[in-house]
Design a protein around this motif. Sequence first.
Motif, PDB file in Angstrom:
ATOM      1  N   GLU A 156       4.484  11.252  12.991  1.00  0.00           N
ATOM      2  CA  GLU A 156       3.683  12.191  13.729  1.00  0.00           C
ATOM      3  C   GLU A 156       1.865  11.792  12.852  1.00  0.00           C
ATOM      4  OE1 GLU A 156       2.190  15.949  15.757  1.00  0.00           O
ATOM      5  OE2 GLU A 156       4.407  15.748  14.801  1.00  0.00           O
ATOM      6  N   VAL A 157       2.426  11.590  11.569  1.00  0.00           N
ATOM      7  CA  VAL A 157       0.849  12.032  10.740  1.00  0.00           C
ATOM      8  C   VAL A 157       0.758  10.191  10.341  1.00  0.00           C
ATOM      9  CG1 VAL A 157       0.162  12.511   7.974  1.00  0.00           C
ATOM     10  CG2 VAL A 157       1.850  14.053   9.156  1.00  0.00           C
ATOM     11  N   ILE A 158       0.744   9.661  10.346  1.00  0.00           N
ATOM     12  CA  ILE A 158       1.170   8.598  10.014  1.00  0.00           C
ATOM     13  C   ILE A 158       0.159   7.441  11.619  1.00  0.00           C
ATOM     14  CG2 ILE A 158       2.184   6.040   9.940  1.00  0.00           C
ATOM     15  CD1 ILE A 158       3.756   6.871   8.077  1.00  0.00           C
ATOM     16  N   ALA A 159       0.532   7.788  12.537  1.00  0.00           N
ATOM     17  CA  ALA A 159       0.162   8.028  13.448  1.00  0.00           C
ATOM     18  C   ALA A 159      -1.379   8.123  14.294  1.00  0.00           C
ATOM     19  CB  ALA A 159       0.453   8.353  14.943  1.00  0.00           C
ATOM     20  N   ALA A 160      -1.753   8.887  13.515  1.00  0.00           N
ATOM     21  CA  ALA A 160      -3.104  10.074  13.477  1.00  0.00           C
ATOM     22  C   ALA A 160      -4.077   9.036  12.423  1.00  0.00           C
ATOM     23  CB  ALA A 160      -3.012  10.635  13.369  1.00  0.00           C
ATOM     24  N   MET A 161      -3.402   7.710  11.306  1.00  0.00           N
ATOM     25  CA  MET A 161      -4.689   6.802  10.492  1.00  0.00           C
ATOM     26  C   MET A 161      -5.045   6.199  10.461  1.00  0.00           C
ATOM     27  SD  MET A 161      -1.429   7.857   6.737  1.00  0.00           S
ATOM     28  CE  MET A 161      -1.740   8.951   6.304  1.00  0.00           C
ATOM     29  N   ASP A 162      -6.295   5.872  10.515  1.00  0.00           N
ATOM     30  CA  ASP A 162      -7.278   4.844  10.370  1.00  0.00           C
ATOM     31  C   ASP A 162      -6.458   3.900   9.876  1.00  0.00           C
ATOM     32  OD1 ASP A 162      -8.315   4.270   7.772  1.00  0.00           O
ATOM     33  OD2 ASP A 162      -8.939   6.061   8.543  1.00  0.00           O
ATOM     34  N   PRO A 163      -6.498   1.485   9.993  1.00  0.00           N
ATOM     35  CA  PRO A 163      -5.699   1.145   9.691  1.00  0.00           C
ATOM     36  C   PRO A 163      -6.311   0.793   7.665  1.00  0.00           C
ATOM     37  CG  PRO A 163      -7.525   0.219  11.200  1.00  0.00           C
ATOM     38  CD  PRO A 163      -7.511   1.642  11.250  1.00  0.00           C
ATOM     39  N   ASN A 164      -7.432   1.401   7.855  1.00  0.00           N
ATOM     40  CA  ASN A 164      -7.393   1.329   5.641  1.00  0.00           C
ATOM     41  C   ASN A 164      -5.970   2.005   5.098  1.00  0.00           C
ATOM     42  OD1 ASN A 164      -9.307  -0.598   5.793  1.00  0.00           O
ATOM     43  ND2 ASN A 164     -11.089   0.546   5.993  1.00  0.00           N
ATOM     44  N   MET A 165      -6.902   3.185   5.861  1.00  0.00           N
ATOM     45  CA  MET A 165      -5.395   4.435   4.810  1.00  0.00           C
ATOM     46  C   MET A 165      -4.120   4.150   5.467  1.00  0.00           C
ATOM     47  SD  MET A 165      -6.333   7.482   4.304  1.00  0.00           S
ATOM     48  CE  MET A 165      -5.203   8.852   5.110  1.00  0.00           C
ATOM     49  N   LEU A 166      -3.194   3.346   6.745  1.00  0.00           N
ATOM     50  CA  LEU A 166      -2.051   2.556   6.480  1.00  0.00           C
ATOM     51  C   LEU A 166      -1.774   1.603   5.370  1.00  0.00           C
ATOM     52  CD1 LEU A 166      -2.239   2.751  10.970  1.00  0.00           C
ATOM     53  CD2 LEU A 166      -0.790   4.329   8.988  1.00  0.00           C
ATOM     54  N   CYS A 167      -2.872   0.296   5.599  1.00  0.00           N
ATOM     55  CA  CYS A 167      -2.916  -0.398   4.510  1.00  0.00           C
ATOM     56  C   CYS A 167      -2.737   0.540   3.154  1.00  0.00           C
ATOM     57  CB  CYS A 167      -4.023  -1.249   4.553  1.00  0.00           C
ATOM     58  SG  CYS A 167      -4.029  -2.440   6.252  1.00  0.00           S
ATOM     59  N   ALA A 168      -3.638   1.080   2.535  1.00  0.00           N
ATOM     60  CA  ALA A 168      -3.622   1.873   0.986  1.00  0.00           C
ATOM     61  C   ALA A 168      -2.262   2.699   1.350  1.00  0.00           C
ATOM     62  CB  ALA A 168      -4.243   2.695   1.428  1.00  0.00           C
ATOM     63  N   LEU A 169      -1.283   3.220   2.081  1.00  0.00           N
ATOM     64  CA  LEU A 169      -0.820   4.106   1.684  1.00  0.00           C
ATOM     65  C   LEU A 169       0.867   2.952   1.784  1.00  0.00           C
ATOM     66  CD1 LEU A 169      -0.430   6.782   4.458  1.00  0.00           C
ATOM     67  CD2 LEU A 169      -0.270   6.812   1.948  1.00  0.00           C
ATOM     68  N   SER A 170       0.713   1.776   2.772  1.00  0.00           N
ATOM     69  CA  SER A 170       1.928   0.468   2.572  1.00  0.00           C
ATOM     70  C   SER A 170       2.003  -0.222   0.942  1.00  0.00           C
ATOM     71  CB  SER A 170       1.097  -0.957   3.420  1.00  0.00           C
ATOM     72  OG  SER A 170       1.137  -0.501   4.569  1.00  0.00           O
ATOM     73  N   ILE A 171      -0.112  -0.519   0.644  1.00  0.00           N
ATOM     74  CA  ILE A 171       0.335  -1.048  -1.337  1.00  0.00           C
ATOM     75  C   ILE A 171       0.599   0.314  -2.171  1.00  0.00           C
ATOM     76  CG2 ILE A 171      -1.830  -1.265  -3.062  1.00  0.00           C
ATOM     77  CD1 ILE A 171      -3.762  -2.359  -0.839  1.00  0.00           C
ATOM     78  N   ALA A 172       0.314   1.693  -1.964  1.00  0.00           N
ATOM     79  CA  ALA A 172       0.868   2.464  -2.553  1.00  0.00           C
ATOM     80  C   ALA A 172       2.658   2.661  -2.711  1.00  0.00           C
ATOM     81  CB  ALA A 172       0.714   4.279  -2.020  1.00  0.00           C
ATOM     82  N   MET A 173       3.165   1.853  -1.232  1.00  0.00           N
ATOM     83  CA  MET A 173       5.282   1.533  -1.354  1.00  0.00           C
ATOM     84  C   MET A 173       5.477   1.248  -2.791  1.00  0.00           C
ATOM     85  SD  MET A 173       7.168   0.133   1.598  1.00  0.00           S
ATOM     86  CE  MET A 173       5.828   0.571   3.582  1.00  0.00           C
ATOM     87  N   VAL A 174       4.238  -0.072  -2.622  1.00  0.00           N
ATOM     88  CA  VAL A 174       4.581  -0.649  -3.710  1.00  0.00           C
ATOM     89  C   VAL A 174       5.189   0.186  -5.608  1.00  0.00           C
ATOM     90  CG1 VAL A 174       4.269  -2.257  -6.195  1.00  0.00           C
ATOM     91  CG2 VAL A 174       3.533  -2.947  -3.083  1.00  0.00           C
ATOM     92  N   GLY A 175       5.033   0.958  -5.367  1.00  0.00           N
ATOM     93  CA  GLY A 175       4.762   1.799  -6.518  1.00  0.00           C
ATOM     94  C   GLY A 175       4.192   2.017  -7.382  1.00  0.00           C
ATOM     95  N   SER A 176       3.060   0.839  -8.256  1.00  0.00           N
ATOM     96  CA  SER A 176       2.603   0.309  -9.083  1.00  0.00           C
ATOM     97  C   SER A 176       1.205   1.280  -8.894  1.00  0.00           C
ATOM     98  CB  SER A 176       1.954  -1.208  -9.252  1.00  0.00           C
ATOM     99  OG  SER A 176       1.446  -1.181  -7.567  1.00  0.00           O
ATOM    100  N   GLY A 177       0.969   2.444  -8.430  1.00  0.00           N
ATOM    101  CA  GLY A 177      -0.213   3.065  -8.034  1.00  0.00           C
ATOM    102  C   GLY A 177      -1.171   2.331  -7.315  1.00  0.00           C
ATOM    103  N   LEU A 178      -2.235   2.812  -7.644  1.00  0.00           N
ATOM    104  CA  LEU A 178      -3.413   3.238  -6.644  1.00  0.00           C
ATOM    105  C   LEU A 178      -4.591   2.664  -8.007  1.00  0.00           C
ATOM    106  CD1 LEU A 178      -3.278   4.701  -3.627  1.00  0.00           C
ATOM    107  CD2 LEU A 178      -3.184   2.536  -3.645  1.00  0.00           C
ATOM    108  N   ASP A 179      -5.050   2.033  -7.384  1.00  0.00           N
ATOM    109  CA  ASP A 179      -6.619   1.722  -8.305  1.00  0.00           C
ATOM    110  C   ASP A 179      -7.855   1.237  -7.063  1.00  0.00           C
ATOM    111  OD1 ASP A 179      -7.972   0.989 -11.230  1.00  0.00           O
ATOM    112  OD2 ASP A 179      -8.646  -0.826  -9.115  1.00  0.00           O
ATOM    113  N   ALA A 180      -9.086   1.797  -7.207  1.00  0.00           N
ATOM    114  CA  ALA A 180     -10.064   1.599  -6.163  1.00  0.00           C
ATOM    115  C   ALA A 180     -10.583   0.401  -6.091  1.00  0.00           C
ATOM    116  CB  ALA A 180     -10.958   2.710  -6.293  1.00  0.00           C
ATOM    117  N   GLY A 181     -10.723  -0.208  -7.827  1.00  0.00           N
ATOM    118  CA  GLY A 181     -10.992  -1.235  -7.187  1.00  0.00           C
ATOM    119  C   GLY A 181     -10.063  -2.480  -7.017  1.00  0.00           C
ATOM    120  N   GLU A 182      -9.082  -2.432  -7.245  1.00  0.00           N
ATOM    121  CA  GLU A 182      -7.734  -3.212  -6.067  1.00  0.00           C
ATOM    122  C   GLU A 182      -7.974  -2.809  -5.420  1.00  0.00           C
ATOM    123  OE1 GLU A 182      -5.694  -3.251 -10.510  1.00  0.00           O
ATOM    124  OE2 GLU A 182      -4.173  -2.786  -8.714  1.00  0.00           O
ATOM    125  N   LEU A 183      -8.035  -2.330  -4.931  1.00  0.00           N
ATOM    126  CA  LEU A 183      -7.534  -1.800  -3.178  1.00  0.00           C
ATOM    127  C   LEU A 183      -9.331  -2.128  -2.256  1.00  0.00           C
ATOM    128  CD1 LEU A 183      -5.397   0.228  -1.417  1.00  0.00           C
ATOM    129  CD2 LEU A 183      -7.411   1.929  -1.709  1.00  0.00           C
TER     130      LEU A 183
END
Length: 820
Positions: A193-220
Amino acid sequence: MPTQLARPAPAVASSPAARALLDGVRSGHPHVLIRGASGSGKSALLALVRERIPGAVTSDPTAVTAPGAAVVVDDAQLLSASALDALTELARRSDTTVVVATEPRPGNPGLLALASALDGTLTLTNLTSREVARRAETILGASLPPGLVALVHRLSAGVPRCVDAALTGLKDIPSPAVADRAVASSVAACHAEVIAAMDPNMLCALSIAMVGSGLDAGELSRVLTLGEDEGRDLVDRVRGSGLLLPGDDLVASACEPLRFAVGTQRVAGLHLDTLRVKLELGTLDVTSARAFAAVGVTDTDLAEYLCAQAALAAPQLATALYEEAVWAGADADALALRRAEAAGLAGDLATAARIADTLLERASTTPGPELAAAVRIAASIAAHQGMLVRSADLYEWLGPDRLGSDRPIAESILLAAGRADAADAAAAGGTDAPPTSTTAAEALLAQGLRQSVDGQTAVALNSMTRAVSLSATAARPRLLPDTGAAVAALTAMHCGELDRAATVLAKATDTDPDSGVAHNRHRLLGAWVSMLHGDLDAATRTVDALPSVAARPRDALFAAALRVGVARRGGEIGALHQAWDAAGSVVAEHSVDLLSLLPLGELWLGAARLDATHRVAHLVDQARELLARLGEPILWGTPLHWYGVQVAIATESPADLVPHAHALGVAAESSSYAAGLARAGRAWLRVLQGDTDAAEVQQAATGLGAIGLPWDGARLASEAALRVGDTATATALLQVARALRPTPTDRDGAPTPTVGATLTERESDVARLLVTGLTYRDIGSRLFISAKTVEHHVARIRRRLGAQSRAEMLSMLRAMSPGA
């Protein structure tokens, strides 16, 4: 489970800080910022705040002009800059109530200014397991089993929104048996339900977070083609979503709902794109590389990076990195040697053996150097498994022409297995191996072992010691049948150089990795030195502190034999029975070689004390055949003959003692160590024959102490004292035994009372009555204590005196003044 009809209060309302806020809105004009991720309960808490504020409440900061107004604003992170400025101005007034909730936005200057203007901040965090349990009682009206509470907490990550969804999903379930599925389904639905309300960039960023290597604004920003400010804002928004753990890892239970929403192929593409960006920027590290492999990214560069890091890593980590490199697409066959080596060095012999066997099965197509390396690894594993005979078989199968740079290793193994001709053939060929520290150390070790067999004891120890020094400087460890330190220490122990053995082992243990294959080996040999010195407590403490040795049969053999040796020296027949029974399965798997003669000797002597020499007779015969094949090397044969002397003593078989005493006499012509043992053997023989010469016994016992066997010397003297009829002679011999008996240490390494130390008053009373021949019951009745207490006192007296038997203890007590 009962159904709760009334709507429960939000979980966040129970915290002390929340209660203080709710009380404050009734009594004054609080100015509070509520900060928390999505789903943390901000909106629910604001609803309670509105209920407690008398009068009108607005959420529009620009509409407030009159004093006493109340402004309650949710999702302040979504406000415009002008609205935030207006809210900040209100926060500076003392005649208004301002309560604002927001997701964390560390990069938003308007929110930072607002936070500074407000009086306080209430930060909402995820629920603990205990809070989940309390929340379950509130929603369900009943307690949940601890396992189910733990499941709810794990799947929800403690996010109040998900916790409530999971607990609500447990209402009206048909059976507790489906509770786990109900929780998982409810949490997944909440995430979806929460994911369904997200915009595409949020979904992509969360998909990248799935790796578990952290999030970096520059890389993102590079992966999603965003501006720098957009990238930073996106990271803030994702962190505020309530779906990330503190390290920016995606909550595990959200992975499947996210894949469903984004698509499996798109998720895989995002992961690969992120890896590519990290490689381009040079920000890929071991942790993130392993994370990419774990989520299924296959990429040549990733596989090569993992292999390169494995080559630099400690064995245990290297094993995992090579495995992950295979996941990332590396050729498993091409990595087989490196994987087997790393697993063996890490102590995972089963994995190493499995991989090495696959290499041997392809012998006809495997290049020579790789085949030699595979044989080395397989032979090393066999040695650690206590089957040096198989190690020798492997090298004989390989043959001298294919040994390459491993020629010295083959020579050492074949010598230790008693195959002198094959060892000569291995040594005869040349090698073009570069003169590295590793190859030089292996050559010196083989040379030293040969010198020890040829009777050049001092030269052999010198060669081995230099080999140990060189191996310490090796750039990269290799899996070997044994370490130079272990071989040098065993050689030193065989000729009575216990201090040298202790020094070599101490240096080795200082640099051993705790999980490495040599860890137990070096410490067990150190314990063996302690036992030979007579420090039984130190030996026992060392073995007790070691991790399980069952997975490495050679270590298991030394540990079992050491426990037998300690029990035998302690004189406790029950402990000896227990130790020998535990050693039985280890003995059944053992094959004899030069480097295992010491544990064989201890097991042989322990068996003699239990009238069970038939259980090791075949091994003793194999040992004698081994020594005969090598030309009866004095250094290696002398300790076994000394054990033979003691076996004859234990079984009171003077005839069996004669050949061993004769062998020691022959060895005495070229070995001072053998000479000391030969002298002691002759003295023992005369004692057994009832012809005790006190001066000869004293000289022999003192000689044993001088060559590093003080315990044996003390036993010779005390045994002789028990067999002489003259009290003065017995007392003198017991004095020799007391002087030689090593000082035991307690669990902290501190000395315990030695023979001759003053007994306590109660121990003196017990000792005085004990020597009169009274029973424990009679002694107890005279001293007004129980017979069991008397038994405990007698045990302490025996330990204090260091007596190996009750008879020896009584002789010592008669020779002492118990109350002195």
